[in-house]
Design a protein around this motif. Structure first.
Motif, PDB file in Angstrom:
ATOM      1  N   TYR A 158      -2.499   0.470 -13.425  1.00  0.00           N
ATOM      2  CA  TYR A 158      -1.086   0.471 -13.074  1.00  0.00           C
ATOM      3  C   TYR A 158      -0.557   1.853 -12.710  1.00  0.00           C
ATOM      4  O   TYR A 158       0.428   1.974 -11.996  1.00  0.00           O
ATOM      5  CB  TYR A 158      -0.236  -0.080 -14.224  1.00  0.00           C
ATOM      6  CG  TYR A 158      -0.510  -1.530 -14.532  1.00  0.00           C
ATOM      7  CD1 TYR A 158      -0.236  -2.517 -13.588  1.00  0.00           C
ATOM      8  CD2 TYR A 158      -1.053  -1.917 -15.750  1.00  0.00           C
ATOM      9  CE1 TYR A 158      -0.490  -3.842 -13.850  1.00  0.00           C
ATOM     10  CE2 TYR A 158      -1.314  -3.241 -16.030  1.00  0.00           C
ATOM     11  CZ  TYR A 158      -1.036  -4.197 -15.073  1.00  0.00           C
ATOM     12  OH  TYR A 158      -1.301  -5.500 -15.335  1.00  0.00           O
ATOM     13  N   ILE A 159      -1.187   2.899 -13.222  1.00  0.00           N
ATOM     14  CA  ILE A 159      -0.603   4.234 -13.057  1.00  0.00           C
ATOM     15  C   ILE A 159      -1.476   5.139 -12.196  1.00  0.00           C
ATOM     16  O   ILE A 159      -0.984   5.760 -11.251  1.00  0.00           O
ATOM     17  CB  ILE A 159      -0.347   4.866 -14.445  1.00  0.00           C
ATOM     18  CG1 ILE A 159       0.759   4.047 -15.114  1.00  0.00           C
ATOM     19  CG2 ILE A 159       0.083   6.322 -14.314  1.00  0.00           C
ATOM     20  CD1 ILE A 159       0.926   4.297 -16.561  1.00  0.00           C
ATOM     21  N   ILE A 160      -2.759   5.207 -12.497  1.00  0.00           N
ATOM     22  CA  ILE A 160      -3.605   6.140 -11.746  1.00  0.00           C
ATOM     23  C   ILE A 160      -3.979   5.567 -10.368  1.00  0.00           C
ATOM     24  O   ILE A 160      -3.794   6.225  -9.343  1.00  0.00           O
ATOM     25  CB  ILE A 160      -4.893   6.482 -12.542  1.00  0.00           C
ATOM     26  CG1 ILE A 160      -4.540   6.930 -13.965  1.00  0.00           C
ATOM     27  CG2 ILE A 160      -5.695   7.548 -11.822  1.00  0.00           C
ATOM     28  CD1 ILE A 160      -3.775   8.207 -14.065  1.00  0.00           C
ATOM     29  N   ALA A 161      -4.472   4.328 -10.334  1.00  0.00           N
ATOM     30  CA  ALA A 161      -4.996   3.763  -9.086  1.00  0.00           C
ATOM     31  C   ALA A 161      -3.994   3.803  -7.915  1.00  0.00           C
ATOM     32  O   ALA A 161      -4.368   4.224  -6.815  1.00  0.00           O
ATOM     33  CB  ALA A 161      -5.502   2.341  -9.330  1.00  0.00           C
ATOM     34  N   PRO A 162      -2.738   3.386  -8.107  1.00  0.00           N
ATOM     35  CA  PRO A 162      -1.820   3.427  -6.965  1.00  0.00           C
ATOM     36  C   PRO A 162      -1.633   4.839  -6.418  1.00  0.00           C
ATOM     37  O   PRO A 162      -1.525   5.036  -5.201  1.00  0.00           O
ATOM     38  CB  PRO A 162      -0.499   2.895  -7.544  1.00  0.00           C
ATOM     39  CG  PRO A 162      -0.856   2.188  -8.792  1.00  0.00           C
ATOM     40  CD  PRO A 162      -2.104   2.828  -9.317  1.00  0.00           C
ATOM     41  N   GLN A 163      -1.603   5.817  -7.319  1.00  0.00           N
ATOM     42  CA  GLN A 163      -1.432   7.202  -6.861  1.00  0.00           C
ATOM     43  C   GLN A 163      -2.680   7.696  -6.150  1.00  0.00           C
ATOM     44  O   GLN A 163      -2.600   8.424  -5.162  1.00  0.00           O
ATOM     45  CB  GLN A 163      -1.118   8.113  -8.051  1.00  0.00           C
ATOM     46  CG  GLN A 163       0.170   7.749  -8.758  1.00  0.00           C
ATOM     47  CD  GLN A 163       0.525   8.741  -9.840  1.00  0.00           C
ATOM     48  OE1 GLN A 163       0.589   9.941  -9.616  1.00  0.00           O
ATOM     49  NE2 GLN A 163       0.752   8.244 -11.040  1.00  0.00           N
ATOM     50  N   VAL A 164      -3.848   7.278  -6.658  1.00  0.00           N
ATOM     51  CA  VAL A 164      -5.112   7.674  -6.030  1.00  0.00           C
ATOM     52  C   VAL A 164      -5.188   7.083  -4.624  1.00  0.00           C
ATOM     53  O   VAL A 164      -5.493   7.781  -3.653  1.00  0.00           O
ATOM     54  CB  VAL A 164      -6.314   7.199  -6.871  1.00  0.00           C
ATOM     55  CG1 VAL A 164      -7.609   7.342  -6.093  1.00  0.00           C
ATOM     56  CG2 VAL A 164      -6.396   7.992  -8.160  1.00  0.00           C
ATOM     57  N   LEU A 165      -4.864   5.796  -4.520  1.00  0.00           N
ATOM     58  CA  LEU A 165      -4.941   5.129  -3.217  1.00  0.00           C
ATOM     59  C   LEU A 165      -4.105   5.873  -2.185  1.00  0.00           C
ATOM     60  O   LEU A 165      -4.540   6.118  -1.054  1.00  0.00           O
ATOM     61  CB  LEU A 165      -4.460   3.678  -3.348  1.00  0.00           C
ATOM     62  CG  LEU A 165      -4.515   2.872  -2.054  1.00  0.00           C
ATOM     63  CD1 LEU A 165      -5.959   2.734  -1.583  1.00  0.00           C
ATOM     64  CD2 LEU A 165      -3.886   1.496  -2.213  1.00  0.00           C
ATOM     65  N   LYS A 166      -2.902   6.234  -2.593  1.00  0.00           N
ATOM     66  CA  LYS A 166      -2.015   6.936  -1.669  1.00  0.00           C
ATOM     67  C   LYS A 166      -2.607   8.277  -1.255  1.00  0.00           C
ATOM     68  O   LYS A 166      -2.568   8.645  -0.088  1.00  0.00           O
ATOM     69  CB  LYS A 166      -0.653   7.146  -2.349  1.00  0.00           C
ATOM     70  CG  LYS A 166       0.422   7.581  -1.396  1.00  0.00           C
ATOM     71  CD  LYS A 166       1.771   7.513  -2.070  1.00  0.00           C
ATOM     72  CE  LYS A 166       2.354   8.882  -2.184  1.00  0.00           C
ATOM     73  NZ  LYS A 166       3.679   8.859  -2.820  1.00  0.00           N
ATOM     74  N   ALA A 167      -3.194   8.962  -2.229  1.00  0.00           N
ATOM     75  CA  ALA A 167      -3.715  10.304  -1.942  1.00  0.00           C
ATOM     76  C   ALA A 167      -4.948  10.263  -1.041  1.00  0.00           C
ATOM     77  O   ALA A 167      -5.148  11.157  -0.214  1.00  0.00           O
ATOM     78  CB  ALA A 167      -4.039  11.016  -3.260  1.00  0.00           C
ATOM     79  N   ILE A 168      -5.783   9.226  -1.197  1.00  0.00           N
ATOM     80  CA  ILE A 168      -7.058   9.245  -0.480  1.00  0.00           C
ATOM     81  C   ILE A 168      -7.048   8.429   0.794  1.00  0.00           C
ATOM     82  O   ILE A 168      -8.047   8.387   1.505  1.00  0.00           O
ATOM     83  CB  ILE A 168      -8.216   8.735  -1.380  1.00  0.00           C
ATOM     84  CG1 ILE A 168      -8.039   7.249  -1.679  1.00  0.00           C
ATOM     85  CG2 ILE A 168      -8.335   9.560  -2.639  1.00  0.00           C
ATOM     86  CD1 ILE A 168      -9.216   6.647  -2.418  1.00  0.00           C
ATOM     87  N   LEU A 169      -5.933   7.771   1.086  1.00  0.00           N
ATOM     88  CA  LEU A 169      -5.917   6.864   2.240  1.00  0.00           C
ATOM     89  C   LEU A 169      -6.377   7.522   3.544  1.00  0.00           C
ATOM     90  O   LEU A 169      -7.191   6.951   4.272  1.00  0.00           O
ATOM     91  CB  LEU A 169      -4.526   6.254   2.391  1.00  0.00           C
ATOM     92  CG  LEU A 169      -4.499   4.898   3.083  1.00  0.00           C
ATOM     93  CD1 LEU A 169      -5.424   3.909   2.414  1.00  0.00           C
ATOM     94  CD2 LEU A 169      -3.087   4.355   3.157  1.00  0.00           C
ATOM     95  N   PRO A 170      -5.895   8.726   3.881  1.00  0.00           N
ATOM     96  CA  PRO A 170      -6.366   9.350   5.126  1.00  0.00           C
ATOM     97  C   PRO A 170      -7.878   9.591   5.118  1.00  0.00           C
ATOM     98  O   PRO A 170      -8.557   9.303   6.108  1.00  0.00           O
ATOM     99  CB  PRO A 170      -5.615  10.683   5.165  1.00  0.00           C
ATOM    100  CG  PRO A 170      -4.410  10.462   4.317  1.00  0.00           C
ATOM    101  CD  PRO A 170      -4.837   9.528   3.244  1.00  0.00           C
ATOM    102  N   ALA A 171      -8.407  10.065   4.005  1.00  0.00           N
ATOM    103  CA  ALA A 171      -9.848  10.319   3.920  1.00  0.00           C
ATOM    104  C   ALA A 171     -10.636   9.016   4.001  1.00  0.00           C
ATOM    105  O   ALA A 171     -11.706   8.944   4.605  1.00  0.00           O
ATOM    106  CB  ALA A 171     -10.178  11.042   2.615  1.00  0.00           C
ATOM    107  N   LEU A 172     -10.066   7.977   3.386  1.00  0.00           N
ATOM    108  CA  LEU A 172     -10.707   6.666   3.400  1.00  0.00           C
ATOM    109  C   LEU A 172     -10.750   6.111   4.828  1.00  0.00           C
ATOM    110  O   LEU A 172     -11.785   5.596   5.276  1.00  0.00           O
ATOM    111  CB  LEU A 172      -9.903   5.719   2.499  1.00  0.00           C
ATOM    112  CG  LEU A 172     -10.654   4.757   1.602  1.00  0.00           C
ATOM    113  CD1 LEU A 172     -11.752   5.450   0.840  1.00  0.00           C
ATOM    114  CD2 LEU A 172      -9.688   4.086   0.654  1.00  0.00           C
ATOM    115  N   ALA A 173      -9.635   6.217   5.534  1.00  0.00           N
ATOM    116  CA  ALA A 173      -9.571   5.736   6.921  1.00  0.00           C
ATOM    117  C   ALA A 173     -10.613   6.466   7.754  1.00  0.00           C
ATOM    118  O   ALA A 173     -11.328   5.863   8.552  1.00  0.00           O
ATOM    119  CB  ALA A 173      -8.175   5.964   7.481  1.00  0.00           C
ATOM    120  N   ASN A 174     -10.706   7.748   7.531  1.00  0.00           N
ATOM    121  CA  ASN A 174     -11.700   8.562   8.234  1.00  0.00           C
ATOM    122  C   ASN A 174     -13.111   8.033   7.984  1.00  0.00           C
ATOM    123  O   ASN A 174     -13.900   7.845   8.910  1.00  0.00           O
ATOM    124  CB  ASN A 174     -11.579  10.003   7.729  1.00  0.00           C
ATOM    125  CG  ASN A 174     -12.153  10.983   8.708  1.00  0.00           C
ATOM    126  OD1 ASN A 174     -12.036  10.776   9.919  1.00  0.00           O
ATOM    127  ND2 ASN A 174     -12.785  12.017   8.214  1.00  0.00           N
TER     128      ASN A 174
END
Lengths: 243, 259
Positions: A158-174
């Motif tokens: 509930y707390i870490i994962a949503p923030q992680v997803l937001k932070a890594i989205l550009p790298a993930l898309a790459n």
């Protein structure tokens, strides 16, 4: 000029219309998409497990009580490290060929082998992206969650994962864009992907320009579409930034 | 006899009962011994203020109380149950001794409403509707009701810390732990946070507070603990410790802080 245009038209007809060669491209695109999509899913699955083991080990092993629990945990951490080292340290095309010619010798289903191979490959890279994301979240977030009585997994979810997803989205898309294009080596194990299809047309027609440019444009369109999609997701996640 | 009366009686008899017991608490990080031998009993309704120079171990002591730091020696009991025992369900204990942090630690991706209601709802202590109602009531009390749908980043430090207090309060804890709650604030925002804490104290909340605000200690504490070098050096009422300290180290510290 007029002559050039007519020549182009003739080539277009030769490469795509004659003998329904466009069907090859369609099949190829289909296989490319299927391989990419399922490889991404397998990759994410592997990556989540590996990154959770790695990050939890990194943050807690100093405070763990010695005992069998810690030893087992240490073993899995080592295993994850070994996996990442091997995958990142060897060429993807070699991994694919080993999968097809050494490990899965009994199957002739190249698409399946490609999915598994690219999935395992992508997992190593995504795992490190996710681990970086987890490590970038302030330690106080986990502490705040735990201090309210949430357990480790609830706090993670509930707390870490949503923030992680937001932070890594550009790298993930790459990473997904790279993966999509990397599937262009599937031809090495006789899978008719988009690149292989284009190359087949080139071989059959002795015309290189049309099929190769067409293949390049199709990749480009898919990647641009993917980028747009990620951009929309990013904007939605940015809601909490207050900008 | 009405139910309200029973509750009241229970509550009255509960005041003064032992809530937390700490015996021979030790904590070291590698070779660094931060807590050497700390003993303490905290009773229901008590307001304990921990003072001491930086590095004295007061924050580590506080963080050991809800096992955010795992003690390396000694035992801690909460309401008669040993929480340092390996089979203790620490999540259940933490839900009843909530903590307020120096850096607020609000969840930046969640609205204020969600920040406050997440834990009580996920732990099935309240329905979402009940939790929402409680959040509104508590936010109203600290004067931040209109911020309920804002995000933490849009708020000042003082506002964030008041919301962090509300988030802890929403769990209906038996005791609240404050870890230097005003140290990260701009000076003009210290007052608004302290006044919320003073009000809480007046309502009878059990509080353990690590702070450098001697004024707060004087006004609110009924027990002041001075720590230095991993030990409790001196403790007693605010009058005893703050006005008339016996130990040289306490005198020295107070001279520096009050200067």
């Amino acid at each position: 000029m007029d002559k050039w245009f007519q020549q182009m038209q003739a080539e277009f007809r030769l490469c795509f219309i004659d003998k329904d060669r466009w069907r090859l491209l369609l099949t190829g695109l289909g296989n490319t998409m299927v391989i990419s999509l399922f490889a991404v899913l397998i990759g994410i699955l592997i990556a989540v497990v590996v990154s959770l083991v790695r990050s939890r080990w990194d943050t807690t092993h100093e405070r763990m009580r010695p005992g069998p629990g810690k030893a087992i945990f240490a073993f899995f951490d080592r295993l994850c490290r070994l996996y990442i080292t091997v995958i990142r340290g060897t060429p993807t095309v070699i991994q694919l060929m080993i999968m097809y010619y050494v490990i899965f010798t009994s199957t002739k289903n190249g698409v399946l082998v490609a999915i598994v191979s690219f999935g395992i490959n992508s997992g190593a890279y995504v795992a490190e992206i996710i681990r970086g994301g987890i490590m970038s979240i302030e330690k106080g977030q986990m502490e705040a969650g735990r201090s309210l009585g949430l357990n480790y997994h609830q706090t993670m979810w509930y707390i870490i994962a949503p923030q992680v997803l937001k932070a890594i989205l550009p790298a993930l898309a790459n990473e997904f864009i790279v993966l999509l294009k990397e599937t262009s080596i599937s031809g090495y194990v006789a899978v008719m992907d988009l690149t292989y299809a284009g190359n087949r047309i080139r071989g059959a027609t002795y015309s290189a320009f049309m099929p190769l440019i067409a293949v390049a444009i199709i990749y480009l369109v898919v990647v641009v579409g993917l980028t747009k999609l990620v951009g929309r997701l990013e904007r939605r996640l940015r809601q909490s930034d207050g900008r | 006899m009405t139910e309200g009366k029973i509750d009241l009686q229970k509550r009255n008899s509960a005041i003064g009962e032992e809530l937390i017991r700490v015996e021979h608490l030790k904590k070291h990080f590698g070779k660094l011994e931060v807590l050497k031998d700390v003993n303490q009993v905290i009773r229901r309704g008590q307001k304990v203020v921990l003072l001491g120079p930086s590095g004295s171990g007061k924050t580590t002591f506080l963080r050991c109380l809800n096992l955010l730091e795992q003690p390396t020696g000694g035992k801690i009991w909460f309401e008669g149950n040993e929480i340092t025992a390996p089979d203790c369900d620490i999540d259940k204990v933490r839900a009843r001794m909530c903590m307020v942090f120096q850096q607020f630690n609000l969840f930046p991706h969640l609205s204020i409403r969600k920040n406050i209601t997440l834990a009580p709802v996920k732990l099935k202590l309240k329905s979402q509707a009940e939790a929402d109602a409680d959040a509104e009531r508590l936010l109203g009390r600290v004067g931040l009701l209109e911020k309920i749908d804002a995000y933490p980043r849009q708020l000042s430090g003082g506002q964030q810390q008041r919301i962090a207090i509300v988030r802890a309060l929403a769990m209906n804890p038996d005791v609240m732990l404050f870890d230097e709650p005003t140290s990260a604030l701009d000076p003009e925002m210290v007052g608004e946070v302290l006044s919320v804490m003073v009000e809480l104290a007046r309502e009878g909340m059990t509080m353990v507070v690590v702070t450098h605000e001697i004024g707060f200690a004087r006004e609110v504490a009924d027990h002041v603990v001075f720590m230095d070098d991993g030990y409790i050096v001196e403790e007693g009422t605010p009058d005893e410790v703050l006005r008339d300290p016996k130990q040289a180290r306490t005198q020295d510290f107070l001279r520096k802080v009050l200067k």
